[in-house]
Design an enzyme around this catalytic site. Sequence first.
Site, PDB file in Angstrom:
ATOM      1  N   LYS A  14       0.829  -1.215   0.000  1.00 28.18           N
ATOM      2  CA  LYS A  14       0.000   0.000   0.000  1.00 28.18           C
ATOM      3  C   LYS A  14       0.865   1.267   0.000  1.00 28.18           C
ATOM      4  CE  LYS A  14      -2.300  -1.054   3.802  1.00 28.18           C
ATOM      5  NZ  LYS A  14      -1.732  -2.338   4.231  1.00 28.18           N
ATOM      6  N   ARG A  89      -9.712   0.360   9.111  1.00 24.06           N
ATOM      7  CA  ARG A  89      -9.220  -0.980   9.435  1.00 24.06           C
ATOM      8  C   ARG A  89     -10.212  -1.778  10.261  1.00 24.06           C
ATOM      9  NH1 ARG A  89      -3.228   0.021   8.887  1.00 24.06           N
ATOM     10  NH2 ARG A  89      -2.203  -1.967   9.224  1.00 24.06           N
ATOM     11  N   ARG A 128      11.635  -5.741   5.002  1.00 28.40           N
ATOM     12  CA  ARG A 128      11.491  -4.306   5.263  1.00 28.40           C
ATOM     13  C   ARG A 128      12.079  -3.961   6.625  1.00 28.40           C
ATOM     14  NH1 ARG A 128       5.530  -1.809   4.755  1.00 28.40           N
ATOM     15  NH2 ARG A 128       5.269  -2.360   6.929  1.00 28.40           N
ATOM     16  N   ARG A 134      11.611  -0.012  11.486  1.00 24.25           N
ATOM     17  CA  ARG A 134      10.314  -0.171  12.166  1.00 24.25           C
ATOM     18  C   ARG A 134      10.354  -1.397  13.054  1.00 24.25           C
ATOM     19  NH1 ARG A 134       5.124   0.474   8.326  1.00 24.25           N
ATOM     20  NH2 ARG A 134       4.344  -0.865   9.993  1.00 24.25           N
ATOM     21  N   ARG A 146      -0.102  -9.030  13.512  1.00 28.29           N
ATOM     22  CA  ARG A 146      -0.734  -8.022  12.651  1.00 28.29           C
ATOM     23  C   ARG A 146      -1.597  -8.689  11.592  1.00 28.29           C
ATOM     24  NH1 ARG A 146       4.667  -5.344  11.270  1.00 28.29           N
ATOM     25  NH2 ARG A 146       3.626  -4.207   9.605  1.00 28.29           N
TER      26      ARG A 146
HETATM   27  P1  ADP Z   1       1.188  -2.114   7.938  1.00 32.66           P
HETATM   28  O1  ADP Z   1       0.136  -1.939   6.884  1.00 32.66           O
HETATM   29  O2  ADP Z   1       2.451  -2.676   7.396  1.00 32.66           O
HETATM   30  O3  ADP Z   1       0.714  -2.813   9.177  1.00 32.66           O
HETATM   31  P2  ADP Z   1       0.837   0.591   8.932  1.00 32.66           P
HETATM   32  O4  ADP Z   1       1.860   1.658   8.945  1.00 32.66           O
HETATM   33  O5  ADP Z   1      -0.388   0.803   8.122  1.00 32.66           O
HETATM   34  O6  ADP Z   1       1.635  -0.679   8.440  1.00 32.66           O
HETATM   35  O7  ADP Z   1       0.368   0.272  10.439  1.00 32.66           O
HETATM   36  C1  ADP Z   1       1.267   0.038  11.491  1.00 32.66           C
HETATM   37  C2  ADP Z   1       0.497  -0.145  12.808  1.00 32.66           C
HETATM   38  O8  ADP Z   1      -0.188   1.093  13.125  1.00 32.66           O
HETATM   39  C3  ADP Z   1      -0.603  -1.195  12.805  1.00 32.66           C
HETATM   40  O9  ADP Z   1      -0.108  -2.469  13.128  1.00 32.66           O
HETATM   41  C4  ADP Z   1      -1.545  -0.654  13.909  1.00 32.66           C
HETATM   42  O10 ADP Z   1      -1.046  -0.944  15.208  1.00 32.66           O
HETATM   43  C5  ADP Z   1      -1.455   0.844  13.733  1.00 32.66           C
HETATM   44  N1  ADP Z   1      -2.517   1.357  12.832  1.00 32.66           N
HETATM   45  C6  ADP Z   1      -2.338   1.934  11.615  1.00 32.66           C
HETATM   46  N2  ADP Z   1      -3.517   2.292  11.083  1.00 32.66           N
HETATM   47  C7  ADP Z   1      -4.475   1.917  11.969  1.00 32.66           C
HETATM   48  C8  ADP Z   1      -5.898   1.998  11.985  1.00 32.66           C
HETATM   49  N3  ADP Z   1      -6.586   2.526  10.967  1.00 32.66           N
HETATM   50  N4  ADP Z   1      -6.554   1.513  13.078  1.00 32.66           N
HETATM   51  C9  ADP Z   1      -5.886   0.997  14.100  1.00 32.66           C
HETATM   52  N5  ADP Z   1      -4.557   0.878  14.152  1.00 32.66           N
HETATM   53  C10 ADP Z   1      -3.847   1.330  13.098  1.00 32.66           C
END
Ligand code: ADP
Length: 191
Positions: A14, A89, A128, A134, A146
Amino acid sequence: MFNIILFGPPGSGKGTQSEKLIAKYGFKHLSTGDLLRSEISSQTPLGLEAKNFMDKGQLVPDEVVIGMISTALEQNPGVSGFLFDGFPRTQAQSEALDKLLKLKQTAIGVVLALDVSEEELVKRLLNRGITSGRSDDNNEEVIRARIVEYHKKTSAVADHYKQFDKVVHIPGEGSVEEIFEALCAEIDSRQ
Ligand code: ADP
């Protein structure tokens, strides 16, 4: 206004595809992951709360991310469209987003869902983790957590938008360029 949700499990590409889509179409990119990481690096109370969940691979509470998105929408009047990445999400986040967009007399135009197999996701995220710094990417247990969260809570988002016939699945394995072209073809056929 044309608004897009780029949807898919962690590691589905994404972030990579968002950058290319923004460069081409000029959407305003809203990534809740990026917004949360910026709160963490500024050591805000919100960031400190969110970090506890993110470090365990759990979703941050709905009200926290919904509040962040609501503020971001207010801060960006007059854009040609939003590209939501990593949001919504959960079912509650989807409903909240629909309401917020309705207040702005707009809606989601399309949900582009990137499909990638679980083994490929884990491989990409571990890779990554070597370079991104990260902490949620260099621990396989956190990565698996996750993906479990994704199946338990996030797959409902696709079901939510399916009822409005807005979901398009795109194979997320292949070259970055091939996937980008497939995404652009869908966007171009809808705007
Ligand atoms: P990835 O898609 O690789 O998990 P993101 O940067 O989108 O990476 O998300 C990293 C973390 O941030 C998630 O595991 C979650 O803990 C938190 N997070 C991100 N977006 C949301 C969301 N919309 N609702 C709840 N938690 C979120």
